[in-house]
Design a protein around this motif. Structure first.
Motif, mmCIF file in Angstrom:
data_model
loop_
_atom_site.group_PDB
_atom_site.id
_atom_site.type_symbol
_atom_site.label_atom_id
_atom_site.label_comp_id
_atom_site.label_asym_id
_atom_site.label_seq_id
_atom_site.Cartn_x
_atom_site.Cartn_y
_atom_site.Cartn_z
ATOM 1 N N GLY A 28 38.522 -36.970 -23.052
ATOM 2 C CA GLY A 28 39.787 -36.626 -22.403
ATOM 3 C C GLY A 28 39.652 -36.669 -20.895
ATOM 4 N N TYR A 29 40.778 -36.793 -20.235
ATOM 5 C CA TYR A 29 40.796 -36.981 -18.786
ATOM 6 C C TYR A 29 40.328 -35.730 -18.040
ATOM 7 C CZ TYR A 29 42.801 -38.116 -14.179
ATOM 8 O OH TYR A 29 42.998 -38.363 -12.852
ATOM 9 N N GLU A 30 40.888 -34.606 -18.398
ATOM 10 C CA GLU A 30 40.589 -33.391 -17.646
ATOM 11 C C GLU A 30 39.175 -32.900 -17.918
ATOM 12 O OE1 GLU A 30 45.069 -32.712 -18.683
ATOM 13 O OE2 GLU A 30 43.973 -31.933 -16.966
ATOM 14 N N LYS A 31 38.725 -33.147 -19.130
ATOM 15 C CA LYS A 31 37.409 -32.635 -19.469
ATOM 16 C C LYS A 31 36.304 -33.543 -18.938
ATOM 17 C CE LYS A 31 36.865 -30.662 -23.389
ATOM 18 N NZ LYS A 31 37.579 -30.409 -24.644
ATOM 19 N N THR A 32 36.675 -34.662 -18.381
ATOM 20 C CA THR A 32 35.683 -35.541 -17.786
ATOM 21 C C THR A 32 35.668 -35.319 -16.284
ATOM 22 O OG1 THR A 32 36.088 -37.200 -19.484
ATOM 23 C CG2 THR A 32 34.965 -37.916 -17.487
ATOM 24 N N LEU A 108 45.187 -43.332 -24.021
ATOM 25 C CA LEU A 108 46.602 -43.089 -23.763
ATOM 26 C C LEU A 108 47.239 -42.264 -24.870
ATOM 27 C CD1 LEU A 108 47.693 -46.555 -22.356
ATOM 28 C CD2 LEU A 108 47.651 -44.395 -21.120
ATOM 29 N N GLN A 109 46.822 -42.546 -26.089
ATOM 30 C CA GLN A 109 47.453 -41.817 -27.174
ATOM 31 C C GLN A 109 46.946 -40.392 -27.306
ATOM 32 O OE1 GLN A 109 47.089 -42.917 -31.242
ATOM 33 N NE2 GLN A 109 49.309 -42.870 -31.513
ATOM 34 N N GLU A 110 45.697 -40.201 -27.013
ATOM 35 C CA GLU A 110 45.139 -38.870 -27.226
ATOM 36 C C GLU A 110 45.313 -37.952 -26.030
ATOM 37 O OE1 GLU A 110 41.770 -40.015 -30.530
ATOM 38 O OE2 GLU A 110 41.128 -39.344 -28.554
ATOM 39 N N ASN A 111 45.816 -38.489 -24.957
ATOM 40 C CA ASN A 111 45.983 -37.673 -23.749
ATOM 41 C C ASN A 111 47.408 -37.734 -23.224
ATOM 42 O OD1 ASN A 111 43.016 -36.851 -22.703
ATOM 43 N ND2 ASN A 111 42.945 -38.821 -23.725
ATOM 44 N N GLN A 112 48.337 -37.813 -24.145
ATOM 45 C CA GLN A 112 49.724 -37.979 -23.719
ATOM 46 C C GLN A 112 50.196 -36.881 -22.774
ATOM 47 O OE1 GLN A 112 52.507 -39.176 -27.015
ATOM 48 N NE2 GLN A 112 50.601 -39.311 -28.171
ATOM 49 N N ALA A 113 49.822 -35.662 -23.081
ATOM 50 C CA ALA A 113 50.282 -34.551 -22.239
ATOM 51 C C ALA A 113 49.777 -34.726 -20.812
ATOM 52 C CB ALA A 113 49.810 -33.220 -22.803
ATOM 53 N N THR A 114 48.562 -35.183 -20.703
ATOM 54 C CA THR A 114 47.976 -35.387 -19.384
ATOM 55 C C THR A 114 48.577 -36.602 -18.700
ATOM 56 O OG1 THR A 114 45.875 -34.466 -20.093
ATOM 57 C CG2 THR A 114 45.853 -35.903 -18.157
ATOM 58 N N VAL A 115 48.631 -37.663 -19.456
ATOM 59 C CA VAL A 115 49.075 -38.934 -18.907
ATOM 60 C C VAL A 115 50.509 -38.835 -18.390
ATOM 61 C CG1 VAL A 115 49.859 -41.200 -19.699
ATOM 62 C CG2 VAL A 115 47.505 -40.468 -20.117
ATOM 63 N N ARG A 116 51.267 -37.953 -19.045
ATOM 64 C CA ARG A 116 52.680 -37.845 -18.694
ATOM 65 C C ARG A 116 52.903 -37.622 -17.192
ATOM 66 N NH1 ARG A 116 54.977 -33.082 -21.221
ATOM 67 N NH2 ARG A 116 53.777 -33.721 -23.051
ATOM 68 N N ASP A 117 52.076 -36.802 -16.563
ATOM 69 C CA ASP A 117 52.313 -36.666 -15.122
ATOM 70 C C ASP A 117 51.259 -37.357 -14.267
ATOM 71 O OD1 ASP A 117 52.233 -33.236 -15.897
ATOM 72 O OD2 ASP A 117 50.525 -34.596 -15.755
ATOM 73 N N LEU A 118 50.778 -38.456 -14.816
ATOM 74 C CA LEU A 118 49.963 -39.362 -14.004
ATOM 75 C C LEU A 118 50.785 -40.636 -13.812
ATOM 76 C CD1 LEU A 118 47.618 -37.644 -13.772
ATOM 77 C CD2 LEU A 118 46.389 -38.975 -15.468
ATOM 78 N N ALA A 119 50.424 -41.381 -12.808
ATOM 79 C CA ALA A 119 51.206 -42.581 -12.504
ATOM 80 C C ALA A 119 51.253 -43.537 -13.696
ATOM 81 C CB ALA A 119 50.614 -43.293 -11.291
ATOM 82 N N ILE A 120 50.153 -43.651 -14.408
ATOM 83 C CA ILE A 120 50.133 -44.633 -15.483
ATOM 84 C C ILE A 120 51.027 -44.216 -16.641
ATOM 85 C CG2 ILE A 120 47.694 -44.872 -14.905
ATOM 86 C CD1 ILE A 120 47.028 -44.356 -17.785
ATOM 87 N N GLY B 28 50.662 -29.243 -21.702
ATOM 88 C CA GLY B 28 49.320 -29.491 -22.201
ATOM 89 C C GLY B 28 48.474 -28.230 -22.117
ATOM 90 N N TYR B 29 47.406 -28.233 -22.897
ATOM 91 C CA TYR B 29 46.588 -27.028 -23.030
ATOM 92 C C TYR B 29 45.811 -26.740 -21.744
ATOM 93 C CZ TYR B 29 43.002 -23.948 -25.090
ATOM 94 O OH TYR B 29 42.169 -22.906 -25.381
ATOM 95 N N GLU B 30 45.150 -27.715 -21.221
ATOM 96 C CA GLU B 30 44.291 -27.489 -20.048
ATOM 97 C C GLU B 30 45.103 -27.221 -18.792
ATOM 98 O OE1 GLU B 30 41.800 -30.654 -22.334
ATOM 99 O OE2 GLU B 30 41.072 -29.144 -20.951
ATOM 100 N N LYS B 31 46.262 -27.832 -18.740
ATOM 101 C CA LYS B 31 47.059 -27.654 -17.533
ATOM 102 C C LYS B 31 47.855 -26.344 -17.565
ATOM 103 C CE LYS B 31 48.935 -31.210 -15.731
ATOM 104 N NZ LYS B 31 49.143 -32.658 -15.943
#
Lengths: 194, 194, 194, 194
Positions: A28-32, A108-120, B28-31
């Motif tokens: 995941g994005y945040e955990k990396t 992209l699929q497993e991090n939708q919540a995160t990706v949502r407020d990223l540019a991509i 999202g959980y982390e955010k």
DNA sequence: CATGAATGAGCCTTCATTCAT
DNA sequence: AATGAATGAAGGCTCATTCAT
């Protein structure tokens, strides 16, 4: 026979992208953390910042590279007649694109919540919308629309979920595509029936 | 006739769960930080720790509550004959369960990377597996299996994705279910044909 | 007849100094990064290090150039009789020097905390001390000393502060100088009265 | 006889403010890290963030406390007739305020470049403007305006600069005030002469 | 039932500086 | 005369968690 220079030139940059995508997809994005990426590459965090402006920028650059085939697909399809044959060819090509950049799409699929407020996030959403508009008409019967969307998303889901199902990877991929093709075909006949 | 104490006791607990789920699903959980949850409830972070052992524990408790219908569904189905009719009833009930705990399932789908190494990850995975085993046989033709899984996942996807499609919510839900029912029916005929 | 090389050589050096001073004065020393300076000049940070040993060294070189008139003024004044007329001439010349290197002096005044532990801090302090010794005697009455120092500092303050006051720049400068000249005159009469 | 509770309650908060102001004044704002502040207090950085939202917030809170007398002075003066006597009383009180919050004002003066883009920059600027409007009229002769401003600023400068001059601190402060008072008196007679 | 105070770990980011080329 | 690549140190900040009261 590339010159050593050229080879090494963007070597680190590419290695960063590779490791980053791998870790983003795995954890995941945040955990990396950038620390983790840097450590795997035996460089310092600051080195990452020499090559990329921000953490998000790493992701953006990866996406820009790997999304290109999708863009080409969309451009191509927009110039085609909106026949069933075209739609099915879209799915076939999308299937290739998906498996060709499996890590990115898994991410992209497993991090939708995160990706949502990223540019991509927006950038990906736009492409999905373009694709779905190629597969279905806004005034089509609801069921037809849903079949088309399902065809699209079943391929996304299929990439990771089907790992639990036994069988040869290529064979499974073929089966997933076949089901998807079938779904758009049904969607098409929904149209004539309505 | 609950005692006032009992009533008030679970009040805060419930409010925490409600706010937490809302924020988890939205951001999202982390955010979502405990600070944010606490602030919305006008209590301190420490208060959260009176009611729950950890951040993850909040999520676990929410899931335990909202997953109950799924468990009931699985238990019920396991006692039924594995006919097409049963399978379709499973989908109908699953559809109800999904819409009844929409926030949780939205959360689960959009935070897969995160959920994966949380306790509820395994717990959810188990249920999905149980469900898919109710819908399909391990020795069925690949295409049949995929159609069944697609039926299942199309409903997950349908919950959020179809918001872009215009139409009455109830109507859309009905259409999504119809497509899913159709898919298992097709899966069933794949079986007899093979 | 400078060789083209020589000409170009100091060109970059000078441009660095110019841009650096501008940014130092505008934003402060710490808030101005070498990256920013380099970017404005369309060169790399490493280029700055070709011309200067350290960040501080850039500042030192600027100061060395722009402080020269002050040194000349001090040297000249030390060879003059310590009359009121001399003191006033010191102020007049100091006024010229100040306005001639306005950016540097603005920088020095607005970044005292920073400048204090930079080499130029001491260097500037020394000059101020020299100047103040030219304007006042250590055994003069306290009030006289203060008037002299005030004359000096009012010009520093005047450079930036008076921008809020309306009026022609030259005119204001003249008025500031006039007040300063008056102050040393009063300081002088304090002396005879004591 | 304060209760231990009340005493200890905001103890840390105050200690943070004290240490922070001391270090800000001694070393400058940017050169003072939160780590350093925390270490001096034998707490962790995170503890600072329990009491203050940001680094700047620490400064704001300090300023809010110590600026109060200035605000009172301004409010008082705005209700007085704009006579010479009033103006001189303003200076007297300002002198008290300055020496009463010497560290803060030393900080403000020595960190102007930094303070400029901090919230307290504007807040301080506003007060200075209010004060200067109390001392001078916008249509007064230029020289009169400059004398008034010089009176004001000479006190700022006087606080730190006069340390090089020998003599009793109280005595020096008196002399500085005397010179300032004299300056506004002269400004006043500039008015009648014009 | 809940708070006030604090912690330790970690995060993303920036900076001045170096050095081989 | 200048660059590309990298570093080590540090900075401000946030978070989940603890515990005495």
């Amino acid at each position: 026979m590339a010159t050593p220079h050229q080879t090494r030139r963007s070597d680190t940059r590419h290695r960063i992208q590779d490791v980053a995508l791998k870790l983003f997809a795995e954890q995941g994005y945040e955990k990396t953390s950038l620390r983790e990426i840097a450590e795997r590459l035996h460089v310092t965090k600051a080195a990452l910042y020499y090559h990329f402006k921000t953490k998000e920028d790493i992701l953006i650059s990866i996406s820009a590279d790997l999304m290109a085939p999708i863009d080409e697909l969309i451009t191509w399809a927009q110039g085609q007649p909106r026949t069933l044959e075209t739609k099915q060819e879209v799915l076939r090509r999308y299937c290739d694109a998906l498996w060709g950049a499996a890590d990115l799409f898994r991410f992209l699929q497993e991090n939708q919540a995160t990706v949502r407020d990223l540019a991509i996030g927006e950038s990906f959403k736009t492409r999905i919308k373009a694709l779905s508009e190629l597969l279905t008409e806004p005034d089509a019967p609801l069921t037809a629309q849903i079949r088309s969307m399902t065809a699209l998303f079943s391929m996304h889901a299929g990439m990771h979920v089907m790992q639990s199902v036994e069988g040869d990877a290529e064979e499974k991929r073929g089966a997933i595509l076949a089901v998807a093709l079938d779904l758009v075909a049904q969607a098409e006949s929904d149209l004539t029936r309505a």
